[in-house]
Design a protein around this motif. Structure first.
Motif, PDB file in Angstrom:
ATOM      1  N   GLY A  29      24.261  15.745   4.892  1.00 46.71           N
ATOM      2  CA  GLY A  29      23.202  16.653   4.497  1.00 46.71           C
ATOM      3  C   GLY A  29      23.644  18.101   4.492  1.00 46.71           C
ATOM      4  N   ILE A  30      23.139  18.858   3.524  1.00 40.17           N
ATOM      5  CA  ILE A  30      23.389  20.299   3.398  1.00 40.17           C
ATOM      6  C   ILE A  30      22.035  20.959   3.110  1.00 40.17           C
ATOM      7  N   ARG A  31      22.028  22.266   2.853  1.00 39.28           N
ATOM      8  CA  ARG A  31      20.759  22.924   2.547  1.00 39.28           C
ATOM      9  C   ARG A  31      20.074  22.272   1.344  1.00 39.28           C
ATOM     10  N   GLN A  32      20.837  21.864   0.346  1.00 38.46           N
ATOM     11  CA  GLN A  32      20.250  21.285  -0.864  1.00 38.46           C
ATOM     12  C   GLN A  32      19.693  19.880  -0.638  1.00 38.46           C
ATOM     13  N   SER A  33      19.977  19.270   0.539  1.00 35.24           N
ATOM     14  CA  SER A  33      19.378  17.968   0.834  1.00 35.24           C
ATOM     15  C   SER A  33      18.295  18.104   1.878  1.00 35.24           C
ATOM     16  N   ASN A  34      17.633  19.245   1.855  1.00 35.37           N
ATOM     17  CA  ASN A  34      16.654  19.551   2.902  1.00 35.37           C
ATOM     18  C   ASN A  34      15.277  19.781   2.308  1.00 35.37           C
ATOM     19  N   GLY A  35      14.746  18.762   1.628  1.00 41.29           N
ATOM     20  CA  GLY A  35      13.386  18.860   1.118  1.00 41.29           C
ATOM     21  C   GLY A  35      13.249  19.850  -0.015  1.00 41.29           C
TER      22      GLY A  35
ATOM     23  N   GLY B 226       0.786  -1.225   0.000  1.00 42.32           N
ATOM     24  CA  GLY B 226       0.000   0.000   0.000  1.00 42.32           C
ATOM     25  C   GLY B 226       0.816   1.270   0.000  1.00 42.32           C
ATOM     26  N   LEU B 227       2.104   1.167  -0.285  1.00 46.81           N
ATOM     27  CA  LEU B 227       2.979   2.338  -0.397  1.00 46.81           C
ATOM     28  C   LEU B 227       3.453   2.426  -1.840  1.00 46.81           C
ATOM     29  N   GLU B 228       3.083   3.499  -2.522  1.00 46.08           N
ATOM     30  CA  GLU B 228       3.262   3.583  -3.971  1.00 46.08           C
ATOM     31  C   GLU B 228       4.339   4.549  -4.418  1.00 46.08           C
ATOM     32  N   SER B 229       4.715   5.485  -3.560  1.00 51.08           N
ATOM     33  CA  SER B 229       5.636   6.529  -4.006  1.00 51.08           C
ATOM     34  C   SER B 229       6.580   6.936  -2.888  1.00 51.08           C
ATOM     35  N   ALA B 230       7.783   7.292  -3.266  1.00 49.70           N
ATOM     36  CA  ALA B 230       8.772   7.874  -2.359  1.00 49.70           C
ATOM     37  C   ALA B 230       9.118   9.245  -2.935  1.00 49.70           C
ATOM     38  N   THR B 231       8.512  10.288  -2.389  1.00 51.97           N
ATOM     39  CA  THR B 231       8.529  11.571  -3.071  1.00 51.97           C
ATOM     40  C   THR B 231       9.746  12.435  -2.816  1.00 51.97           C
ATOM     41  N   ASN B 232      10.199  12.475  -1.585  1.00 51.53           N
ATOM     42  CA  ASN B 232      11.233  13.451  -1.248  1.00 51.53           C
ATOM     43  C   ASN B 232      12.040  12.955  -0.061  1.00 51.53           C
ATOM     44  N   VAL B 233      13.194  13.584   0.149  1.00 47.81           N
ATOM     45  CA  VAL B 233      14.078  13.168   1.231  1.00 47.81           C
ATOM     46  C   VAL B 233      14.744  14.387   1.851  1.00 47.81           C
ATOM     47  N   ALA B 234      14.956  14.320   3.157  1.00 52.82           N
ATOM     48  CA  ALA B 234      15.773  15.307   3.863  1.00 52.82           C
ATOM     49  C   ALA B 234      16.874  14.558   4.596  1.00 52.82           C
ATOM     50  N   ILE B 235      18.104  15.002   4.421  1.00 52.67           N
ATOM     51  CA  ILE B 235      19.248  14.413   5.115  1.00 52.67           C
ATOM     52  C   ILE B 235      19.625  15.353   6.250  1.00 52.67           C
TER      53      ILE B 235
END
Length: 340
Positions: free
Chosen positions: A333-339, A296-305
């Motif tokens: 993680g940096i600013r660009q890996s923050n959603g 029942g999980l269809e998508s992995a949309t975004n990530v924050a490190i």
């Protein structure tokens, strides 16, 4: 309200139920090298962290997006499909695994979230109403930052990214519902008074993120399954654009993008609970997979490190509800890996 709901659902259906980005995670040292096709890299198996939402009645599914860390260490997440009165922006205490409501209203369909480096406020894109709004860092004090037409056409803002000065860059998925390549990348000055089209004729642009030195933008086009690179010139103007990566997604489509401290790209997938990881030269490094037993999980949309660390939190959604999964990122993680 009824009209807004219909519009949101139509948009969600066309965009592959609006871009979901997420990818599982795995504790340190638990990554396993799997037999994979040449160029597919290794497989990273995600671990379930916590459930944030249940699918609301009417839509039969949920869609989490825009994970972003605040200065207080909280992880902020938006729920695109949340009905009026339900949490539309949430804050997760990742240490205690607790959740609280930051914002709700009877209007917005928020598809991304980012904290501005200029004023510290939390900015949200309202896909349904073509607006960018902002909240105080902890919630409240809702303000409209930008609304209206850009070059004579309204926006459908999907994801957002800030440059170091606080100017905002938006993936405008205009034309998605009609299946037309009318999408754009739009730059909005940090005071919200000037909007400039940097690229147009795009196929439902979705994810957007700066590269390591802020000299260019990576952005994905949902209905073409490709990642493009937009080189920026002086004063934020576009210097050139080219296709950088063609994603072999099968039934899945390209969603949001994040970039880690080594310049690697984390490409969320809609239609498959997984995330593809590339280096800046386009080589496939890894695939982050949600365990197949989690139905029942269809998508992995975004990530924050997590800033300065490698713990990654992916928004994963579908009929089963909205979840956070975790894995160890390939770099910090940096600013660009923050959603966004």
């Amino acid at each position: 309200m009824q009209r807004y709901t219909a519009r949101s659902l139509a948009a969600l259906a066309t965009i592959g139920t609006l871009v979901l980005t997420g990818c599982g995670t795995q504790s340190a040292g638990s990554e396993t090298a799997a037999q994979a096709p040449a160029g597919a890299g290794r497989t990273i198996h995600a671990q379930k962290f916590m459930q944030l939402t249940r699918a609301p009645g009417g839509t039969g599914r949920t869609l989490l997006e825009g994970p972003t860390f605040g200065k207080d260490g909280g992880l902020f997440v938006v729920d695109v499909t949340a009905p009026a009165g339900r949490p539309k922006v949430m804050r997760v205490d990742v240490g205690r695994r607790t959740l609280r409501t930051v914002h709700t209203d009877d209007r917005g369909a928020y598809t991304s979230a980012q904290f501005s480096p200029y004023d510290g406020r939390l900015y949200l894109s309202d896909f349904a109403h073509g607006e960018i709004v902002s909240l105080a860092p902890g919630g409240g004090d809702r303000q409209t930052f930008f609304s209206g037409k850009v070059d004579g056409a309204p926006m459908n803002p999907d994801d957002i990214a800030f440059d170091e000065a606080g100017n905002l860059y938006v993936s405008d998925a205009r034309g998605m519902s009609e299946g037309e390549p009318d999408g754009r990348v739009v730059r909005i000055s940090r005071d919200g008074t000037r909007a400039t089209v940097l690229a147009k004729g795009l196929a439902a642009p979705n994810g957007i993120s700066f590269d390591l030195d802020h000299s260019g933008l990576w952005f994905s086009e949902l209905t073409e399954n490709r990642i493009s690179y937009l080189l920026l010139g002086g004063e934020g103007k576009a210097a050139s654009r080219h296709t950088a990566v063609r994603v072999d997604g099968g039934i899945a489509q390209t969603d949001s993008i994040a970039v880690d401290a080594d310049g690697n790209l984390y490409q969320g997938l809609h239609g498959r609970a997984a995330m593809a990881v590339y280096d800046r030269h386009g080589d496939r490094l890894a695939t982050v997979e949600i365990p197949s037993r989690d139905k029942g999980l269809e998508s992995a949309t975004n990530v924050a490190i997590a800033p300065g660390g490698t713990k990654a939190y992916v928004t994963v959604s579908g009929p089963a509800g909205g979840y956070l999964y975790t894995f160890d990122a390939l770099a910090a993680g940096i600013r660009q890996s923050n959603g966004g």
